[in-house]
Design a protein around this motif. Structure first.
Motif, PDB file in Angstrom:
ATOM      1  N   ARG A 141       0.816  -1.226   0.000  1.00 51.20           N
ATOM      2  CA  ARG A 141       0.000   0.000   0.000  1.00 51.20           C
ATOM      3  C   ARG A 141       0.843   1.267   0.000  1.00 51.20           C
ATOM      4  NH1 ARG A 141      -4.872  -1.719   4.053  1.00 51.20           N
ATOM      5  NH2 ARG A 141      -5.889  -3.098   2.564  1.00 51.20           N
ATOM      6  N   ALA A 142       2.094   1.163   0.440  1.00 54.22           N
ATOM      7  CA  ALA A 142       2.937   2.352   0.569  1.00 54.22           C
ATOM      8  C   ALA A 142       3.885   2.551  -0.603  1.00 54.22           C
ATOM      9  CB  ALA A 142       3.741   2.274   1.864  1.00 54.22           C
ATOM     10  N   PHE A 143       4.250   1.469  -1.293  1.00 48.39           N
ATOM     11  CA  PHE A 143       5.286   1.552  -2.321  1.00 48.39           C
ATOM     12  C   PHE A 143       4.811   0.927  -3.626  1.00 48.39           C
ATOM     13  CE2 PHE A 143       7.357   1.070   1.841  1.00 48.39           C
ATOM     14  CZ  PHE A 143       8.032   2.284   1.899  1.00 48.39           C
TER      15      PHE A 143
ATOM     16  N   ARG B 291      -5.919  19.266   0.626  1.00 46.96           N
ATOM     17  CA  ARG B 291      -6.770  18.863  -0.496  1.00 46.96           C
ATOM     18  C   ARG B 291      -7.199  17.414  -0.384  1.00 46.96           C
ATOM     19  NH1 ARG B 291      -9.287  22.001  -4.445  1.00 46.96           N
ATOM     20  NH2 ARG B 291      -8.057  23.871  -4.620  1.00 46.96           N
ATOM     21  N   LEU B 292      -6.356  16.614   0.244  1.00 46.22           N
ATOM     22  CA  LEU B 292      -6.667  15.195   0.466  1.00 46.22           C
ATOM     23  C   LEU B 292      -6.545  14.900   1.946  1.00 46.22           C
ATOM     24  CD1 LEU B 292      -4.605  13.369  -2.327  1.00 46.22           C
ATOM     25  CD2 LEU B 292      -7.074  13.679  -2.251  1.00 46.22           C
ATOM     26  N   SER B 293      -7.500  14.177   2.488  1.00 46.57           N
ATOM     27  CA  SER B 293      -7.368  13.748   3.870  1.00 46.57           C
ATOM     28  C   SER B 293      -6.264  12.701   3.928  1.00 46.57           C
ATOM     29  CB  SER B 293      -8.681  13.153   4.375  1.00 46.57           C
ATOM     30  OG  SER B 293      -8.933  11.925   3.714  1.00 46.57           O
ATOM     31  N   PRO B 294      -5.623  12.552   5.076  1.00 47.20           N
ATOM     32  CA  PRO B 294      -4.570  11.532   5.175  1.00 47.20           C
ATOM     33  C   PRO B 294      -5.047  10.137   4.741  1.00 47.20           C
ATOM     34  CG  PRO B 294      -4.546  12.932   7.111  1.00 47.20           C
ATOM     35  CD  PRO B 294      -5.770  13.323   6.313  1.00 47.20           C
ATOM     36  N   GLU B 295      -6.303   9.814   5.009  1.00 48.57           N
ATOM     37  CA  GLU B 295      -6.848   8.508   4.636  1.00 48.57           C
ATOM     38  C   GLU B 295      -7.012   8.374   3.126  1.00 48.57           C
ATOM     39  OE1 GLU B 295      -8.770  10.651   6.749  1.00 48.57           O
ATOM     40  OE2 GLU B 295      -7.616   9.925   8.453  1.00 48.57           O
TER      41      GLU B 295
END
Length: 163
Positions: free
Chosen positions: A42-44, A96-100
């Motif tokens: 999910r991170a890379f 502009r984007l929530s962390p989620e």
């Protein structure tokens, strides 16, 4: 034999945002090694994971060493973006984007043939950067990045160069 062309250097009209992040490599390694974790996926991006594995094999280091630098760059980017948006607006603005809502794979740390890092922004992240900072703001040349490692730590600094 001709010399390889060098990357384009942006004309600096002003640094509008700076972000820095520090990652403890053993902590990240522990997180990556947890059974059933999907953090790395999910991170890379697949390319980031391949590059980290290739560098680890070539240097006898751990894959987590190289992923930690990439994670630090992604976190530093978010901080630089937030600072730049506030600077451009002249006051604090909501993200502009929530962390989620951030897809971390849309913030990709890539290297040129000499291994120098740069950021590639895609998808929703690139769209949100453009919406908050203007046309062309998602271009790699606007986001210089530097990554370093020392012992158990990886760090990254990201700038936003305004036009």
């Amino acid at each position: 034999m001709s010399q390889p062309s060098l990357p384009e250097v942006p004309e600096v009209k002003g640094v509008l945002g700076v972000g820095i992040d520090l990652v403890h490599i053993p902590g990240l390694s522990e997180q990556l090694d947890q059974p059933g974790t999907v953090f790395a996926e999910r991170a890379f991006t697949a390319r980031e994971r391949r590059d980290a594995a290739r560098r680890a094999d070539a240097t006898g280091s751990l894959e987590a060493d190289h992923l930690a630098g990439r994670w630090a760059a992604k976190e530093a980017f978010i901080k630089a973006w937030s600072a730049a948006a506030n600077t451009r607006a002249g006051h604090a603005v909501a993200p502009r984007l929530s962390p989620e809502a951030v897809d971390w794979r849309e913030i990709e740390l890539i290297g040129d043939r000499w291994g120098r890092p740069s950021l590639r922004l895609t998808g929703t992240v690139a769209d949100a950067v453009t919406a908050s900072l203007g046309e062309g703001a998602a271009a790699s040349r606007r986001w210089p990045v530097s990554v370093t490692h020392d012992g158990d730590w990886a760090a990254a600094v990201v700038l936003y160069i305004g036009s």
